[in-house]
Enzyme design. Sequence first.
Site, PDB file in Angstrom:
ATOM      1  N   ASN A 138       7.083  36.271 -22.280  1.00 40.16           N
ATOM      2  CA  ASN A 138       7.430  37.498 -23.016  1.00 40.16           C
ATOM      3  C   ASN A 138       6.759  38.728 -22.407  1.00 40.16           C
ATOM      4  OD1 ASN A 138       8.969  35.966 -24.729  1.00 40.16           O
ATOM      5  ND2 ASN A 138       7.366  35.752 -26.283  1.00 40.16           N
ATOM      6  N   ARG A 159      -3.248  25.549 -41.631  1.00 38.13           N
ATOM      7  CA  ARG A 159      -3.848  26.735 -41.020  1.00 38.13           C
ATOM      8  C   ARG A 159      -5.192  26.474 -40.379  1.00 38.13           C
ATOM      9  NH1 ARG A 159      -1.035  31.933 -41.774  1.00 38.13           N
ATOM     10  NH2 ARG A 159       0.775  31.337 -42.997  1.00 38.13           N
ATOM     11  N   LYS A 188      -3.418  39.951 -47.348  1.00 38.16           N
ATOM     12  CA  LYS A 188      -2.107  40.516 -47.695  1.00 38.16           C
ATOM     13  C   LYS A 188      -2.215  41.490 -48.872  1.00 38.16           C
ATOM     14  CE  LYS A 188      -0.033  37.977 -44.646  1.00 38.16           C
ATOM     15  NZ  LYS A 188       0.426  38.606 -43.412  1.00 38.16           N
ATOM     16  N   ASN A 195       2.757  24.624 -43.020  1.00 34.42           N
ATOM     17  CA  ASN A 195       1.994  25.877 -43.134  1.00 34.42           C
ATOM     18  C   ASN A 195       0.487  25.596 -43.118  1.00 34.42           C
ATOM     19  OD1 ASN A 195       1.781  28.698 -43.396  1.00 34.42           O
ATOM     20  ND2 ASN A 195       1.585  28.552 -45.624  1.00 34.42           N
ATOM     21  N   HIS A 250       2.371  45.212 -41.058  1.00 29.50           N
ATOM     22  CA  HIS A 250       2.293  43.773 -40.766  1.00 29.50           C
ATOM     23  C   HIS A 250       2.508  43.591 -39.261  1.00 29.50           C
ATOM     24  CE1 HIS A 250       3.942  39.492 -41.835  1.00 29.50           C
ATOM     25  NE2 HIS A 250       2.677  39.463 -41.527  1.00 29.50           N
ATOM     26  N   ARG A 270       2.220  31.291 -49.685  1.00 33.50           N
ATOM     27  CA  ARG A 270       2.310  32.447 -50.578  1.00 33.50           C
ATOM     28  C   ARG A 270       3.460  32.223 -51.548  1.00 33.50           C
ATOM     29  NH1 ARG A 270       4.348  36.261 -48.297  1.00 33.50           N
ATOM     30  NH2 ARG A 270       4.531  35.566 -46.149  1.00 33.50           N
ATOM     31  N   SER A 300       6.656  36.589 -40.999  1.00 34.42           N
ATOM     32  CA  SER A 300       5.675  35.504 -40.942  1.00 34.42           C
ATOM     33  C   SER A 300       6.223  34.333 -40.120  1.00 34.42           C
ATOM     34  CB  SER A 300       5.362  35.007 -42.350  1.00 34.42           C
ATOM     35  OG  SER A 300       4.942  36.084 -43.133  1.00 34.42           O
ATOM     36  N   ALA A 301       5.323  33.675 -39.390  1.00 36.68           N
ATOM     37  CA  ALA A 301       5.661  32.478 -38.618  1.00 36.68           C
ATOM     38  C   ALA A 301       6.728  32.725 -37.538  1.00 36.68           C
ATOM     39  CB  ALA A 301       6.088  31.331 -39.537  1.00 36.68           C
ATOM     40  N   CYS A 302       6.703  33.918 -36.928  1.00 29.74           N
ATOM     41  CA  CYS A 302       7.592  34.201 -35.784  1.00 29.74           C
ATOM     42  C   CYS A 302       6.796  34.327 -34.494  1.00 29.74           C
ATOM     43  CB  CYS A 302       8.362  35.499 -36.014  1.00 29.74           C
ATOM     44  SG  CYS A 302       9.840  35.314 -37.013  1.00 29.74           S
ATOM     45  N   GLY A 303       5.533  33.906 -34.501  1.00 31.44           N
ATOM     46  CA  GLY A 303       4.782  33.872 -33.247  1.00 31.44           C
ATOM     47  C   GLY A 303       3.915  35.090 -32.977  1.00 31.44           C
ATOM     48  N   LYS A 304       3.486  35.807 -34.005  1.00 33.86           N
ATOM     49  CA  LYS A 304       2.630  36.987 -33.754  1.00 33.86           C
ATOM     50  C   LYS A 304       1.303  36.575 -33.133  1.00 33.86           C
ATOM     51  CE  LYS A 304       2.168  39.717 -37.420  1.00 33.86           C
ATOM     52  NZ  LYS A 304       2.747  38.948 -38.529  1.00 33.86           N
ATOM     53  N   GLY A 362      -3.137  33.165 -48.420  1.00 33.62           N
ATOM     54  CA  GLY A 362      -2.358  34.387 -48.607  1.00 33.62           C
ATOM     55  C   GLY A 362      -2.371  34.901 -50.044  1.00 33.62           C
ATOM     56  N   TYR A 380      -4.618  29.180 -52.216  1.00 30.48           N
ATOM     57  CA  TYR A 380      -4.037  29.312 -50.871  1.00 30.48           C
ATOM     58  C   TYR A 380      -4.399  30.686 -50.268  1.00 30.48           C
ATOM     59  CZ  TYR A 380      -0.951  30.339 -47.113  1.00 30.48           C
ATOM     60  OH  TYR A 380      -0.496  30.732 -45.880  1.00 30.48           O
ATOM     61  N   ASP A 400      -2.181  40.222 -37.037  1.00 30.01           N
ATOM     62  CA  ASP A 400      -1.398  40.219 -38.282  1.00 30.01           C
ATOM     63  C   ASP A 400      -1.247  41.588 -38.934  1.00 30.01           C
ATOM     64  OD1 ASP A 400       0.101  38.674 -40.176  1.00 30.01           O
ATOM     65  OD2 ASP A 400      -1.577  38.743 -41.560  1.00 30.01           O
TER      66      ASP A 400
HETATM   67  C1  OXD Z   1       1.804  35.500 -43.431  1.00 27.86           C
HETATM   68  C2  OXD Z   1       0.459  35.261 -42.878  1.00 27.86           C
HETATM   69  O1  OXD Z   1       2.239  34.760 -44.329  1.00 27.86           O
HETATM   70  O2  OXD Z   1       0.052  36.025 -41.995  1.00 27.86           O
HETATM   71  O3  OXD Z   1       2.452  36.468 -42.988  1.00 27.86           O
HETATM   72  O4  OXD Z   1      -0.239  34.339 -43.325  1.00 27.86           O
HETATM   73 MN    MN Z   2       1.350  37.717 -41.684  1.00 26.72          MN
END
Ligand code: OXD
Ligand code: MN
Length: 592
Positions: free
Chosen positions: A502, A375, A206, A373, A226, A69, A248-252, A199, A197, A277
Amino acid sequence: MTKNKAVLEWVNEMAKLCKPDHVHWCDGSLEEKNQLEEEAFKTGELIKLNQEKLPGCVFHRTAINDVARTEDLTFICTPYQEDAGPTNNWMTPEDAYAKAGAIFDGSMKGRTMYVMPFSMGPIGSPFSKIGVQLTDSIYVVLNMRIMTRMGKTVFDHLGENEDFTKCLHSKADLDVKRRLILHFPEENTIWSVGSGYGGNALLGKKCLSLRIASYMARQEGWLAEHMLIMGVEDPTGYIEYIAAAFPSACGKTNLAMLIPPEGLKRKGYRIWTVGDDIAWMRIDSDGRLWAINPENGFFGVAPGTNSKTNPNAVEMVKKDTIYTNVVLKPDGTVWWEGGDGQAPEEGIDWQGRPWKPSLVDEKGEPIKGAHPNSRFTVPIMNCPTISNRVEYHHGVPITAIIFGGKRAQVAPLVYESFNWQHGVYVGATMASERTAAQFGTFGEIRRDPMAMLPFCGYNIGDYFRHWLEMGKRMQKPPKIFHVNWFRLDEKDKFLWPGYGENLRVIEWIIERCKGNREAVETPIGYLPQPASLDMTGLDLSPETLEAVLSVNIPQWQEEVKSQGEFLDTIGSRLPVELRQEYEALAGRIGLQ
Ligand code: OXD
Ligand code: MN
């Protein structure tokens, strides 16, 4: 395919602007998918993967300058800058239409313009929103077909209604200097040009489901967030649902489909995935907050996904998946850094160059085969833990909201806010940092309120006000928590093992919501006593557990100062209640 006058007129008008050779109305059928894939195989836009090992899977490489993004090229376009607020790039609608219009002009010459009706949320649900996206990219059509409910049925539901989001997208020439991602919340319109891309180009995600939807949500009295949504089935078979926001990219994605660790699995815990997400949440007649996942698939980050971090994801991407920017192996399968198995001896990297694991750059650093990044796009129904509630028009009732970020220091493993207003403050001031080296350099911490910094479609001060008002309208608001899986020790090693473990923290959270677990009151909120976390089967020393749960007052004094500085940047629309929460916290922590 539709007689809807507003749709027909708008499609005509946009076709006049973009000048495609053909216009194709997407019905969403399997035949259409197959035909589009065949066409894309011929042009090289897609590569067919090994159908024996990866049935239904295809591969795509984006342009080298188009891999993420582009927040600096993303704008909220409103007549007054104040309405976009301090955290958004802003343009007037006139300027935006003129600038992007010049790029869209003739951008689809020699190409086909695809018209895609799509629903965010189950088709026909009063929670859902309809969009129509125009695009000149087959890759985008095939991704939207996975990520949304796309096809003719959506037009049938729309009927003559003019209430749909107009989404115009063209790859144009993929020139970053001619790339713009524009949102017109007051006109329910999105224009995205110059990027392919996800996003930036899958406009249901988004752009619609967060930026435009957050604006609608404020007008209509709900929340577009989000957040992942997951169900936690306890040993009695009862399922509690939680929603969690992480940058973003924290393991959701990993959290949303975790596998319980041994001890908890034996007790009878199971996880059900609703979304990874985005959450749309409304207050229902029972006074609770109910959430749907507006999406119909996952657009997940590949690197780091393996059988330990996310076994369910490894399983779900074995079929019907679009892979983007990973390593292509000689046998027509794929690989990525932090994936399962050894790196292949040779392959083709995300830029289309021959690659092997021993390659290094000028600095001697290993050259990555997959883009960080890169996917996978995969249908939600492929997920082994998918909840049977994903098609429920009312979604699921939310018991707890969790905010979190990557904090090497400061934030303990978990704490509970004192009440809704304090919880909104905790979300509004959340932040992420990457390593211990950044601690102390507060400039390096990015505040990312409710993980919505890049996604809130209006003034963030008004957004905080909206959160506060929502709390007042709920008879049974969810409790709000903060978690941090990423705290480091002095040697920069993670104190907490993360991933499936967790669930131990989530169990405490749910039990707190039921009023069943002990907590200690601290200046920042309620924390678990070490003994109140179920640690069966986890080898973590009491000292480590104590360290990960500790509240370091001098560090918190710095943190609260930095939170205050962030609040100063919000300007006049910052709700006074959040300033009061700051004062109260500063007092408790001994700052004043
Ligand atoms: C982000 C995604 O960038 O979910 O947050 O792709
Ligand atoms: Mn996201």
